[in-house]
Structures are given as structure tokens and as C-alpha cells.
Write a protein that holds these residues in place. Structure first.
Motif, short mmCIF file in Angstrom:
data_model
loop_
_atom_site.label_atom_id
_atom_site.label_comp_id
_atom_site.label_asym_id
_atom_site.label_seq_id
_atom_site.Cartn_x
_atom_site.Cartn_y
_atom_site.Cartn_z
N THR A 18 50.88 147.42 91.35
CA THR A 18 50.95 146.08 91.96
C THR A 18 51.14 145.02 90.88
O THR A 18 51.95 144.09 91.04
CB THR A 18 49.66 145.80 92.76
OG1 THR A 18 49.56 146.75 93.82
CG2 THR A 18 49.67 144.40 93.35
N LEU A 220 49.01 141.22 99.42
CA LEU A 220 49.38 142.03 98.25
C LEU A 220 49.42 143.51 98.60
O LEU A 220 50.27 144.26 98.11
CB LEU A 220 48.38 141.81 97.11
CG LEU A 220 48.55 140.56 96.23
CD1 LEU A 220 47.37 140.42 95.28
CD2 LEU A 220 49.86 140.61 95.46
N SER A 221 48.49 143.95 99.44
CA SER A 221 48.45 145.35 99.84
C SER A 221 49.59 145.72 100.76
O SER A 221 50.08 146.86 100.75
CB SER A 221 47.12 145.65 100.55
OG SER A 221 46.03 145.36 99.70
#
Length: 275
Positions: A18, A220-221
Motif C-alpha cells: 500500500t 485505502l483498503s
């Protein structure tokens, strides 16, 4: 000439990929030309930018490491201006075994990067969650390494081993290697433990900890499952804002370091970074 940064932590689930994808996209937002090298056989950095794992079966970083392709043949343009990737796929699992008997096995990636280093401002290497030969290649090729560290109870687990490995690589393979810094990830402002972890790590590593802290954020996930960075998935999210802040902080650090007239030797010893 590109600044090559290895994103490393052998502990899984800390936000390594990420951070690689979104930091690279954020650097491209400030007009930096960026290349991601996906050194993880899982290929998550590749799929996180919309590149299907089996669409690059005949030209990916595996073929570069074993000498079948030049890295320029493996690099692909992404959907973002200034952002490119040398993708991975599961073939890379075999490289760990095949490299063992190859000459200069620790320098295969470094040799490949020489061909294209002048074409980029930054090269970010996403490493697998291990300290095997793929990670050794990445650390041997890098100017520095950046460590994503989650704001959870076992945050420091494995960090000593990573720093000791980096110290051995600096001593034996890459004398220029230095620690770029520690990025705190998955911060939950509602959780007292998160605050305690941040305080402990900042106290221990001081200026090596980036001021930009990445929060635990649903957007974000979600972004990787859509093959997008956070900037195209949800530009207004707190995750996008924090990764942009991190990119600007990193760029300032790199520019400052590159302009220093004299650089002190850096050691990694017993889990601590001394400057």
C-alpha cells in the motif's frame, strides 16, 4: 540519476505494498518520474495498479533477474502520468531458487537498474515479506530503505532482524545503503495503544521516523481491489492526503540528503539505527 528506495519489512500485513503504490503515485503527482519494481511473487503492487498477474507472463521482473530480458522490456506504463512499473507474477517464486547458482547473484537487480536509472527520479522496490535472496537483491540495489511499521502491539517484532540484515548488506554488498526512515501505518486515533506505539517508536528512532503517519482507512483498503491508487479511487480521502504529505516529506529529505556536502557513516546494530 534515480534515487532507489527499497520498501522492506519481512513482517507481512504492515502496509508495505500500500505504501509503495500510493507513495509512488503521490511522487508522480509532484511531477516526479517514478518506477515501481515489484519484487514480491504475490504481485500485489502490480495488481494494485490494474495490471493482471498473468498478462505479463513472458516479460516481468522474473525474466530480468534470470537474464532472459532487459528491464526496459519489462517496464509498463501505468494509468498515471509519470508512473511506470516492472511487474511481477508467481513465476518470481522460482527466481529465489534459480539465483542461488548464478554469478553475482546478489547484484542481478542492481545490474538491471543501471540500464534505466537515468530515466527516473525515483525507483521504489516493493519487497516480499521475507529476508531471502529477492530482498537481498533489492537492498543491494538501493540507495536506502524505508520501513513501514504498523501501529500495533507487535510493531517492533522483526525490525531488529531487518536492521541487522541491512547492516550486513551495507558491510558486505552495498556500502552506500542507509535507512531512509520509518513510516508508521494503520494508526487508529481512537486506540490508546496506537498512540503508545507512536510515542515509543518516535522516542527510540527520533528523526528517522517520518512525521506523516498513515491512518487505518477503509478507502485505502478498498483501492487495490479496484486496481487503483488511493488518488484515483478517492482523492478526497484522509488516506490520499496523508500519502501526499508523506511523498512531499520524503522528497524534501532526499533533496536535503543529496545536497549535504558531507554525509556521516550510518550503522545498523542490534535493532537500532545510529547516525
Amino acid at each position: 540519476m534515480a534515487t532507489t528506495i527499497c520498501i522492506a519489512n519481512q513482517k507481512g500485513g504492515v502496509g508495505k505494498t500500500t505504501t509503495t503504490v500510493n507513495l509512488a503515485a503521490a511522487l508522480s503527482n509532484i511531477s516526479k518520474r517514478v518506477l515501481i519494481i515489484d519484487m514480491d511473487p504475490q504481485g500485489n503492487a502490480s495488481s494494485g495498479l490494474g495490471i493482471k498477474k498473468y498478462e505479463n507472463h513472458d516479460s516481468n521482473i522474473y525474466h530480468v533477474l534470470v537474464g532472459q530480458k532487459m528491464i526496459s522490456q519489462a517496464i509498463q506504463k501505468t494509468q498515471y502520468a509519470n508512473l511506470y512499473i516492472a511487474p511481477s507474477n508467481p513465476d518470481l517464486v522460482g527466481a529465489e531458487i534459480e539465483l542461488v547458482d548464478m554469478p553475482s547473484r546478489e547484484y542481478r537487480l542492481k545490474s538491471a537498474i543501471r540500464e534505466i536509472a537515468s530515466e527516473y527520479d525515483y525507483i521504489l522496490i516493493d519487497c516480499p515479506p521475507s529476508l531471502g535472496l529477492l530482498t537481498v537483491n533489492a537492498l543491494s540495489a538501493a540507495n536506502s530503505f524505508l520501513v513501514p511499521l504498523q501501529c500495533e502491539y507487535y510493531a517492533l517484532e522483526g525490525l531488529s532482524q531487518l536492521l541487522n540484515t541491512a547492516g550486513m548488506i551495507k558491510k558486505n554488498l552495498n556500502p552506500e545503503l542507509r535507512i531512509e526512515g520509518i513510516v508508521l501505518t494503520m494508526f487508529d486515533a481512537r486506540n490508546n495503544l496506537s498512540h503508545q506505539v507512536v510515542s515509543e517508536i518516535q522516542s527510540h528512532f527520533r528523526e528517522k521516523v517520518f512525521q506523516s503517519i498513515i491512518p487505518r482507512n477503509v478507502r485505502l483498503s478498498e483501492a487495490p481491489s479496484h486496481g487503483q491508487s488511493i488518488f484515483s479511487y478517492d482523492l478526497k480521502s484522509v488516506g490520499a492526503r496523508k500519502y501526499q504529505e508523506l511523498a512531499e516529506e520524503l522528497n524534501s529529505r532526499v533533496e536535503l540528503y543529496n545536497n549535504l556536502p558531507e554525509v556521516k557513516e550510518e550503522e545498523f546494530h542490534q535493532g537500532e539505527a545510529h547516525v
